[in-house]
Design an enzyme around this catalytic site. Structure first.
Site, PDB file in Angstrom:
ATOM      1  N   ASP A   1      22.118  51.238  10.532  1.00 18.54           N
ATOM      2  CA  ASP A   1      23.572  51.301  10.423  1.00 18.54           C
ATOM      3  C   ASP A   1      24.159  52.656  10.792  1.00 18.54           C
ATOM      4  O   ASP A   1      25.368  52.868  10.654  1.00 18.54           O
ATOM      5  CB  ASP A   1      24.012  50.941   8.999  1.00 18.54           C
ATOM      6  CG  ASP A   1      23.791  49.471   8.692  1.00 18.54           C
ATOM      7  OD1 ASP A   1      23.900  48.652   9.624  1.00 18.54           O
ATOM      8  OD2 ASP A   1      23.521  49.138   7.525  1.00 18.54           O
TER       9      ASP A   1
ATOM     10  N   TYR B   1      28.892  38.895  38.263  1.00 20.87           N
ATOM     11  CA  TYR B   1      28.142  38.037  39.178  1.00 20.87           C
ATOM     12  C   TYR B   1      27.023  37.287  38.457  1.00 20.87           C
ATOM     13  O   TYR B   1      26.681  36.156  38.836  1.00 20.87           O
ATOM     14  CB  TYR B   1      27.572  38.873  40.315  1.00 20.87           C
ATOM     15  CG  TYR B   1      28.600  39.315  41.326  1.00 20.87           C
ATOM     16  CD1 TYR B   1      28.999  38.474  42.360  1.00 20.87           C
ATOM     17  CD2 TYR B   1      29.197  40.568  41.245  1.00 20.87           C
ATOM     18  CE1 TYR B   1      29.950  38.868  43.282  1.00 20.87           C
ATOM     19  CE2 TYR B   1      30.158  40.977  42.160  1.00 20.87           C
ATOM     20  CZ  TYR B   1      30.533  40.124  43.173  1.00 20.87           C
ATOM     21  OH  TYR B   1      31.492  40.517  44.087  1.00 20.87           O
TER      22      TYR B   1
ATOM     23  N   HIS C   1      25.396  43.769  44.367  1.00 23.01           N
ATOM     24  CA  HIS C   1      25.931  44.825  45.228  1.00 23.01           C
ATOM     25  C   HIS C   1      25.036  46.060  45.139  1.00 23.01           C
ATOM     26  O   HIS C   1      25.483  47.160  44.877  1.00 23.01           O
ATOM     27  CB  HIS C   1      27.380  45.148  44.875  1.00 23.01           C
ATOM     28  CG  HIS C   1      28.329  44.048  45.236  1.00 23.01           C
ATOM     29  ND1 HIS C   1      29.673  44.085  44.942  1.00 23.01           N
ATOM     30  CD2 HIS C   1      28.127  42.855  45.858  1.00 23.01           C
ATOM     31  CE1 HIS C   1      30.260  42.968  45.364  1.00 23.01           C
ATOM     32  NE2 HIS C   1      29.329  42.219  45.922  1.00 23.01           N
TER      33      HIS C   1
ATOM     34  N   ARG D   1      33.692  45.403  38.040  1.00 19.58           N
ATOM     35  CA  ARG D   1      35.121  45.580  38.287  1.00 19.58           C
ATOM     36  C   ARG D   1      35.973  44.482  37.654  1.00 19.58           C
ATOM     37  O   ARG D   1      37.202  44.574  37.641  1.00 19.58           O
ATOM     38  CB  ARG D   1      35.390  45.666  39.787  1.00 19.58           C
ATOM     39  CG  ARG D   1      35.217  44.378  40.566  1.00 19.58           C
ATOM     40  CD  ARG D   1      35.374  44.643  42.072  1.00 19.58           C
ATOM     41  NE  ARG D   1      35.525  43.441  42.871  1.00 19.58           N
ATOM     42  CZ  ARG D   1      34.508  42.694  43.305  1.00 19.58           C
ATOM     43  NH1 ARG D   1      33.261  43.048  43.018  1.00 19.58           N
ATOM     44  NH2 ARG D   1      34.735  41.610  44.026  1.00 19.58           N
TER      45      ARG D   1
ATOM     46  N   ASN E   1      38.550  39.420  53.394  1.00 16.13           N
ATOM     47  CA  ASN E   1      37.325  39.293  52.605  1.00 16.13           C
ATOM     48  C   ASN E   1      36.583  37.999  52.933  1.00 16.13           C
ATOM     49  O   ASN E   1      37.127  36.898  52.755  1.00 16.13           O
ATOM     50  CB  ASN E   1      37.697  39.331  51.114  1.00 16.13           C
ATOM     51  CG  ASN E   1      36.487  39.439  50.210  1.00 16.13           C
ATOM     52  OD1 ASN E   1      35.355  39.279  50.631  1.00 16.13           O
ATOM     53  ND2 ASN E   1      36.728  39.719  48.944  1.00 16.13           N
TER      54      ASN E   1
ATOM     55  N   ARG F   1      40.628  42.928  35.676  1.00 14.22           N
ATOM     56  CA  ARG F   1      41.379  41.708  35.980  1.00 14.22           C
ATOM     57  C   ARG F   1      41.968  41.146  34.684  1.00 14.22           C
ATOM     58  O   ARG F   1      41.232  40.843  33.739  1.00 14.22           O
ATOM     59  CB  ARG F   1      40.473  40.656  36.609  1.00 14.22           C
ATOM     60  CG  ARG F   1      39.872  41.071  37.929  1.00 14.22           C
ATOM     61  CD  ARG F   1      38.912  40.016  38.464  1.00 14.22           C
ATOM     62  NE  ARG F   1      38.271  40.459  39.687  1.00 14.22           N
ATOM     63  CZ  ARG F   1      37.310  39.791  40.331  1.00 14.22           C
ATOM     64  NH1 ARG F   1      36.891  38.623  39.830  1.00 14.22           N
ATOM     65  NH2 ARG F   1      36.778  40.262  41.439  1.00 14.22           N
TER      66      ARG F   1
END
Length: 804
Positions: free
Chosen positions: A555, A290, A281, A344, A163, A348
């Site tokens: 509500d 990002y 992206h 994504r 990468n 993690r």
């Protein structure tokens, strides 16, 4: 090519500076007026040692830390403990890697992670009060570790692999930081070797990757940060002009500017939009991923360059104010950034527990000195609100020393906290909507021909198949609901709000896919919590189609579906899928407890109302047949993230409720009212006298009417009629009567129509006010409203009428 900061001649930057000299700068944040933070900055602001001291302060909190202050002492202790833990296993005499778990020569992440660990230890070495502070043995270990990395992994003599991010950004950022922290100890020769290595991978603030592509969005700010700090370390501060210009993309004529909104013609499409959307992206919504990193690193760069000859003066810098208020504030629910815009990163483990919001808060704290006056007060009020309302994660107990010091100043400020956010906001550029009420917040995630469904690269977010298939995330006072292992343990085939088929796709299947449908979006009535939202769902990988609407009316949220069909497979619409704070939380069905025990399933017939303790109520004006499942779900993070996941099994309790539309359904539908945070008593009352009435649920139009004031909310999939309202084609509309006046809000969710025409069967109306491009004319028995929608990109326009 590598930019030459000394090249003369006119550039877009000189044009920007010329505009500022003519008065544009009056609207800009006065970055040059930022006061020096400590005595070292009394020197020339363009001096490398001064700039290095600024970066050192960002990393350590600066000199003069009051170690007698319990909060400061605790933060220093955290730094020391992190370094102690990280040092475990570090062995520069190894031949395969500095740490046993970072020894794979084919994974670039192991290179970046090793440098990040070195930086963690170096920070402790540089912070007074830690066990490592100024310790010779620690310094020797760190220099040996750096030499090992330069000898074996990183620099001109090593071939990059895997990468590009790890080589040009991840590793470089950490290596720069370590060099700032240990500047004098490293010595000139080692510093030269480090600087050469960083410049080998990241020489130009405009370009990245081995083939030197134009860099955009958050990646551009990351690259600029690497180049800027490296320039300071090389004492080549004139090169900072190239960094400043790269933020505005002077070299590219502004096309890749990270400061300008992407609404402008010729932009890359990556970055912030004026409606608050952020895409990276290409077409992925990414405010909480990002986007937050762009804001974070930009705040650091602005601090570094403030008051120097390279201060950022681009007029578009003023857009940062709106980033904070429009692109982040509405997407934060009591410390949790809504998962629908985190990409994504939800897969993690390190990004759960409100960690993304911490990054946003830290960035805003850094920006406060850069935006004096009213904006500074607004940011102060906002940061104070964010910090104090998050009772799940104590910001002061997890943030870095510099941000802790800034946060303490904010909390001690006489400026009051902003208060709980109440409002409804839609993001047409990224197909998302959020709804904030005093007791809950709700996020709706859609996608269309303009926006991708989900991202699964680098073996991350492997089960994100349905994140944009109408997912509805409810945020209540259970602040840890989407933390504590939600994403690995939730059933990814039954995310709340979605309509799906029961088949299980392959890991990462269909990611980075746009829909074949254009209809996604809605309308909001300004200054209220009234919104209509919807999507034409055309599922990836199957023939499933569904028309889905959410009418968010204070509500109550009316959930309407029609036209649900599939050539094969069993289709379901998920009413709820809740991780239970209390595993024994009571589920009431028509007032009677149901589904007792830790694991049980049932079919619930003739359901008129449901109430789940700790979550809220659900009303079914048309008695429904539902499936229900209470279960303990066990999974590992590795199942959804091969790169950063762990293999430790985690178990969490869930309750799932869904409509089973059966195999290969034709024209199936649903209708229920969701009442988040409502009591069982309130839910029962609403089941007896629903506050909303269904007006239409065809394949032409969905509409509901509120009994209290006659408000009509409608989503037109095609030309059709809903009560007193008719439309000539796809549109979303809200009609709100108030005494003698009627306010109409409308939009084109397809973002393709030049105009929308509504016929309102209310005669003798005249215009009180109207947005540009909206007009009204009388017709026999009513009023025709025409809105020019070309170029509005799904934004709402309004007109207010009164009876003659």
């Amino acid at each position: 090519m590598t930019p030459n900061p000394t090249t003369p001649g006119p550039t877009r930057r000189t044009a920007l500076l010329g505009a500022a000299a003519l008065g544009t700068a009056a609207a800009l944040p006065t970055l040059a007026a930022v006061a020096p933070a400590h005595a070292a900055e009394a020197a020339d602001a363009g001096d490398a040692s001064t700039l290095r001291a600024r970066w050192h302060e960002l990393l350590t909190g600066g000199p003069g830390l009051d170690l007698a202050d319990p909060r400061i002492a605790a933060a220093v202790d955290r730094v020391g403990r992190a370094a102690t833990t990280t040092t475990t296993g570090l062995d520069p005499s190894r031949t395969d890697g500095l740490w046993p778990d970072l020894s794979n020569p084919a994974l670039s992440n192991h290179v970046a992670s090793a440098f990040r660990r070195i930086a963690t230890i170096a920070t402790a070495w540089a912070v007074p009060g830690t066990p490592q502070y100024g310790d010779t043995a620690t310094a020797d270990l760190l220099t040996a570790a750096l030499d090992w990395m330069l000898d074996h992994r990183y620099g001109p003599g090593h071939t990059r692999y895997d990468n590009d991010y790890d080589w040009e950004i991840g590793a470089a950022l950490a290596l720069n930081d370590t060099t700032v922290l240990m500047y004098d100890v490293l010595g000139a020769d080692r510093r030269e070797r480090i600087n050469t290595a960083v410049r080998h991978y990241t020489p130009d603030p405009n370009l990245w990757r081995a083939n030197r592509q134009i860099v955009t969005g958050a990646n551009r700010v990351w690259i600029c940060t690497v180049v800027a700090v490296n320039a300071v370390l090389r004492e080549d501060t004139a090169f900072l002009a190239a960094v400043r210009d790269a933020l505005s993309d002077v070299e590219g004529g502004g096309a890749n500017s990270v400061l300008a909104f992407n609404d402008r013609a010729g932009g890359t499409g990556e970055g912030f939009y004026s409606d608050g959307s952020f895409l990276q992206h290409y077409k992925h919504p990414y405010n909480g991923g990002y986007g937050k990193e762009l804001l974070n690193n930009l705040s650091r760069l602005l601090r570094l360059l403030a008051g120097t000859p390279w201060t950022v003066t681009d007029p578009d810098l003023d857009n940062v104010r709106r980033w904070v208020t429009d692109a982040f504030d509405p997407l934060i629910a009591r410390g949790d950034v809504m998962a629908s815009v985190c990409g994504r990163e939800i897969a993690r483990p390190s990004k759960q527990g409100h960690a993304p919001a911490q990054t946003v808060i830290e960035a805003v704290l850094r920006l406060i000195p850069s935006f004096p006056g009213e904006t500074a007060d607004a940011f102060t009020a906002l940061a104070k609100q964010w910090i104090t309302e998050d009772t799940y994660r104590d910001f002061l107990a997890v943030t870095d020393l510099a941000s802790l010091t800034a946060a303490r100043k904010v909390l001690d400020s006489p400026v009051p906290a902003r208060g709980r956010l109440v409002g409804h906001r839609q993001y047409p550029r990224m197909d998302k909507a959020v709804h904030h009420r005093p007791s809950f917040a709700l996020g709706i995630s859609a996608y269309s021909s303009r926006v991708y469904n989900y991202e699964s690269i680098q073996n991350e977010n492997l089960h994100g198949w349905h994140l944009s298939d109408g997912m509805v995330l409810l945020y209540t006072d259970d602040l840890g609901h989407y933390s504590e292992d939600y994403w690995p343990t939730v059933d990814p085939k039954r995310l709340p709000g979605t309509t799906v088929t029961t088949d299980r796709p392959a890991d990462g299947a269909g990611h980075r896919t746009a829909s074949t449908a254009d209809w996604a979006g809605g309308t909001v009535l300004p200054g209220t919590t009234l919104g209509a939202y919807g999507m034409d769902l055309r599922a990836y990988g199957s023939s499933l189609r569904a028309l889905k609407s959410w009418f968010c009316l204070d509500d109550v949220i009316a959930c309407v579906g029609s036209g649900i069909g599939a050539d094969e497979g069993t289709a379901e619409t998920i009413v709820e899928n809740r991780k239970l704070r209390d595993p024994g939380a009571t589920l009431l069905v028509n007032g009677a407890p149901a589904l007792h025990g830790p694991a049980r399933s049932a079919t619930l017939d003739k359901v008129r109302w449901l109430h789940l303790d700790g979550t809220g109520g659900y009303v079914f004006p048309r008695p429904a047949r539902l499936r229900a499942l209470r279960e303990e779900r066990t999974a590992t993070w590795r199942e959804i993230n091969l790169k950063y996941g762990t293999d430790t099994p985690v178990t969490r309790p869930y309750l799932t409720l869904w409509h089973d539309h059966g195999p290969a359904p034709e024209d199936a539908g649903y209708y229920w009212l969701q009442a988040p945070a409502a009591s069982a008593a309130r839910t029962r009352l609403w089941s007896q006298a629903p506050p909303l009435a269904l007006v239409a649920d065809s394949t032409a139009v969905h509409a509901v009417r509120r009994g209290a004031d006659g408000l009509l909310a409608a989503n037109f999939w095609a030309a059709g009629r809903a009560g007193q309202l008719a439309c000539d084609g796809p549109a979303s509309a809200l009609v709100r009567p108030d005494g003698r006046t009627v306010t109409v809000a409308l939009s084109d969710p397809t973002q393709l129509r030049d105009r929308v025409v509504l016929d309102l069967a209310v005669p003798a109306l005249k215009v009180v006010s109207a947005d540009t491009g909206v007009r009204a004319e009388r017709t026999p028995g009513g009023t025709r409203i025409t809105a020019e929608t070309a170029g509005l990109h799904g934004a709402t326009v309004t007109i207010t009428l009164t009876r003659s």
